[in-house]
Design an enzyme around this catalytic site. Structure first.
Site, PDB file in Angstrom:
ATOM      1  N   HIS A  80     -30.203  17.750  19.657  1.00  4.86           N
ATOM      2  CA  HIS A  80     -30.366  18.640  18.515  1.00  4.86           C
ATOM      3  C   HIS A  80     -29.936  20.081  18.807  1.00  4.86           C
ATOM      4  CE1 HIS A  80     -32.428  15.281  16.830  1.00  4.86           C
ATOM      5  NE2 HIS A  80     -32.911  15.933  15.796  1.00  4.86           N
ATOM      6  N   GLU A 121     -26.129  14.622   4.884  1.00  6.63           N
ATOM      7  CA  GLU A 121     -25.419  15.886   5.145  1.00  6.63           C
ATOM      8  C   GLU A 121     -23.987  15.874   4.627  1.00  6.63           C
ATOM      9  OE1 GLU A 121     -28.655  15.491   8.248  1.00  6.63           O
ATOM     10  OE2 GLU A 121     -27.029  14.182   7.529  1.00  6.63           O
ATOM     11  N   HIS A 177       0.820  -1.218   0.000  1.00  2.00           N
ATOM     12  CA  HIS A 177       0.000   0.000   0.000  1.00  2.00           C
ATOM     13  C   HIS A 177       0.847   1.259   0.000  1.00  2.00           C
ATOM     14  CE1 HIS A 177      -3.263   2.770   1.103  1.00  2.00           C
ATOM     15  NE2 HIS A 177      -2.428   3.261   2.001  1.00  2.00           N
TER      16      HIS A 177
END
Length: 655
Positions: free
Chosen positions: A466, A404, A258
């Site tokens: 929230h 989002e 990698h």
């Protein structure tokens, strides 16, 4: 004598392994494995012109697996882009070179987007593909007709944002989006069997894509697949079975391939295995010429496009869109502010935002809005905007669904593509979901507006899950991010003007759920918010304290000023809708506004972090030092002491 494909692909492999070896860091496994595919794509299918990396109708190429950056640097150099010289490749990952560790669009022309955080390149590419379809609907095939190509790895497809991007692209039938999946079945830890067993082709197909599996080292497969991909009516994913670290004698196909320098012995083994006996950083003249010739295979299309643009009756509108010109946005905002003051109405700043958006979107046709399934709450959809769908690409409003992170990344892609000024809405607390893309936008300098409503405990009954407490402070801590928290309808309009004009980075506009009183009823001809902070209300008598507030707490502070004056304490009220703009003012203005050495108290329904710069360590603060609670918002403001009485108490304690 013609140059063979393997020699051209091996030029990528050689430059990549030599650069990583010299830097003693980097990730050569992907360039070794994807060199065959990248060679054919860049020399036969990718529509680009090395002489002009900004050609508007070029294909976009996104290396979502940005750790393999030497792949794109090799391609840019070999095809003739001026942005990457041989010396830049020798100086891979070194200070001042055009070849940083991960691709950075603001450093290297030809790099379309900064990548590295896995999955975000794919999600950004979705935004580019959306922009292409929208602008095609507006300006037609003659001016806008190109593809977006993505190289993504196993890690990209494991990241959660990839699911948001894949399902959005499938839903919108973005048939000009083609993902080349580097299907090497290896991650850093080892085989993907350790952590994932997803059939990626089935996953993409379930989201509305078409897929194909190929041998990523077999040229016939690659040519056939890339030609096939361009004829599909859905987004395309091609799973390219490759060997990571191709040619490495002992580590090819393993997690060790990698990244990191392979070492002299392994590099010598690669040279032998791929038949490349040239010194480090040396490309034979015939190979170099072949790359330059094939790299310019689409340059004539650029010339033809330029002629069509010159003859087009849409030329002026197209150029205005690509430049993201705003027209006289200041005049639009001034007129709106006068209407706000004359109306004498109190309202939530999210609704005031929606009101000014009605005017702005009508006047600026390249503003494209959206929301993460909260349009009615965010007030982001204007009456003039129709939904953008596969049946109506000319629409200017995107229903992103509950995505989002993908939404913020897609907006970055639209802004990078150019031709669109994107904005969208969600609740401020969900900035945590989109933060990685917001940060990348700040790094890249994308002109994106994040509308974040329900910005404090003022949202009330939904409770602490929230209610954002630390979010405004955390966004202010981000470099190159403008954070606006306006107090009323006038300031909200001013902040929109400033956000649109801020074309070198993103902006966040934090807005209330609850109704607030109008506090700016004078001086609407000037955009006072442009200074970041200003004296909203001078003390009536001798000034003894300065009160600095933002957003919904300006109303609280004005009431506190009156109560303090009843007690004989003269208080100045400073509204600070944007700390970043205030920080940009000269020291004299800052001192003059904040009253020099006068004691100061800040009032904001969030944490104190960041305020000490303006009020001092000994200054007073009325705000939050904990999470909120579930209750009507007026009860919460009393519970946490964010009231006129609380401000008065803080001032008296300070004095």
């Amino acid at each position: 004598m013609s140059v063979e494909h393997k020699d051209m692909a091996n030029a990528i492999r050689a430059l990549s392994m030599d650069a990583v070896e010299q830097a003693k860091s980097g990730h050569v496994g992907l360039p070794l494995g994807m060199a065959d595919i990248a060679t054919i794509l860049w020399t036969h299918y990718l529509k680009h012109d090395p002489s002009d990396p900004t050609w508007p109708d070029r294909d976009r190429f996104v290396l979502s697996a940005g750790h393999g950056s030497m792949l794109i640097y090799s391609l840019l150099h070999l095809t003739g882009y001026d942005s990457v010289s041989r010396d830049d490749i020798r100086n891979f990952r070194q200070l001042g070179s055009k070849t940083p560790g991960h691709p950075e669009n603001f450093v290297t022309p030809g790099v379309e987007t900064t990548t590295g955080p896995l999955g975000q390149g794919l999600a950004t590419a979705v935004g580019m593909a959306i922009a292409e379809r929208h602008l095609n609907a507006r300006f037609g095939d003659d001016l806008v007709d190109h593809k977006t190509w993505v190289i993504a790895g196993d890690g990209c497809l494991m990241e959660g944002v990839s699911q948001e991007a894949i399902t959005l692209a499938g839903h919108m039938r973005l048939n000009k989006l083609i993902v080349l999946f580097d299907d090497n079945e290896v991650t850093i830890d080892g085989s993907t069997e350790l952590s994932d067993s997803t059939d990626q082709c089935k996953r993409f197909e379930a989201a509305g894509w078409v897929t194909k599996r190929i041998d990523g080292h077999k040229t016939e497969d690659i040519y056939d697949a890339l030609a096939w991909a361009q004829e599909q009516d859905k987004p395309v994913m091609i799973a390219c079975k490759t060997i990571i670290g191709y040619g490495a004698p002992t580590i090819a196909g393993t997690g060790k391939a990698h990244g990191g320098p392979y070492g002299a012995e392994e590099i010598a083994g690669i040279r032998k295995n791929i038949g490349w006996d040239h010194p480090p950083f040396d490309i034979p003249e015939d190979v170099e010429h072949a790359w330059k010739r094939e790299g310019a295979h689409a340059a004539h299309l650029h010339g033809e496009w330029a002629k069509r643009l010159e003859a087009s009756g849409k030329k002026a509108d197209f150029e205005q869109a690509m430049a993201c010109e705003l027209g006289d946005v200041a005049a639009i905002v001034r007129a709106h502010k006068k209407d706000v003051v004359e109306g004498g109405k109190d309202d939530a700043t999210r609704k005031w935002s929606g009101a000014v958006l009605e005017k702005l979107t009508e006047a600026i046709p390249h503003m494209v809005g959206g929301s993460a399934d909260l349009s009615g709450s965010n007030n982001t959809k204007a009456k003039c905007q129709e939904p953008m769908t596969p049946d109506n690409w000319g629409g200017r409003y995107i229903h992103y669904g509950v995505r989002e992170h993908g939404m913020a990344a897609a907006m970055n892609g639209m802004a990078l593509h150019k031709g669109i000024i994107p904005y969208s809405g969600t609740f401020l607390v969900f900035a945590d979901y989109s933060r990685a893309a917001i940060r990348l936008g700040a790094l890249m300098g994308t002109n994106v507006v994040h509308v974040m409503t329900h910005d404090s405990i003022g949202l009330g009954e939904d409770g602490p899950t929230h209610q954002p407490v630390e979010h405004v402070a955390s966004l202010r801590a981000m470099p190159n991010m403008m954070v606006f928290r306006p107090a009323d309808g006038v300031e909200t309009a001013e902040c929109w003007e400033l956000a649109l004009k801020h074309q070198t980075g993103p902006s966040t506009i934090a807005l209330t759920r609850q109704t607030v009183k109008s506090v700016r009823t004078e001086h609407v001809e000037e955009n006072l918010s442009a200074r970041g902070g200003y004296v909203l209300s001078p003390a009536k008598g001798e000034e003894k304290v300065v009160l600095v507030a933002t957003g919904s707490e300006v109303e609280v502070t004005m009431a506190a000023q009156a109560a303090l004056e009843d007690k004989g304490i003269g208080a100045r009220v400073v509204s600070m809708p944007c700390m970043e703009l205030f920080e940009a003012q000269d020291a004299a203005y800052q001192s003059r506004t904040l009253g020099g050495d006068l004691p100061k108290v800040a009032i904001e329904a969030g944490v104190r972090f960041g305020w000490d710069r303006w009020i001092g360590h000994d200054g007073g603060f009325v705000g939050m030092d904990s999470f909120g609670a579930s209750a009507p918002y007026k009860d919460l403001y009393k519970r946490f002491g964010i009231t006129p009485e609380g401000v008065v108490g803080a001032v008296e304690a300070l004095l």
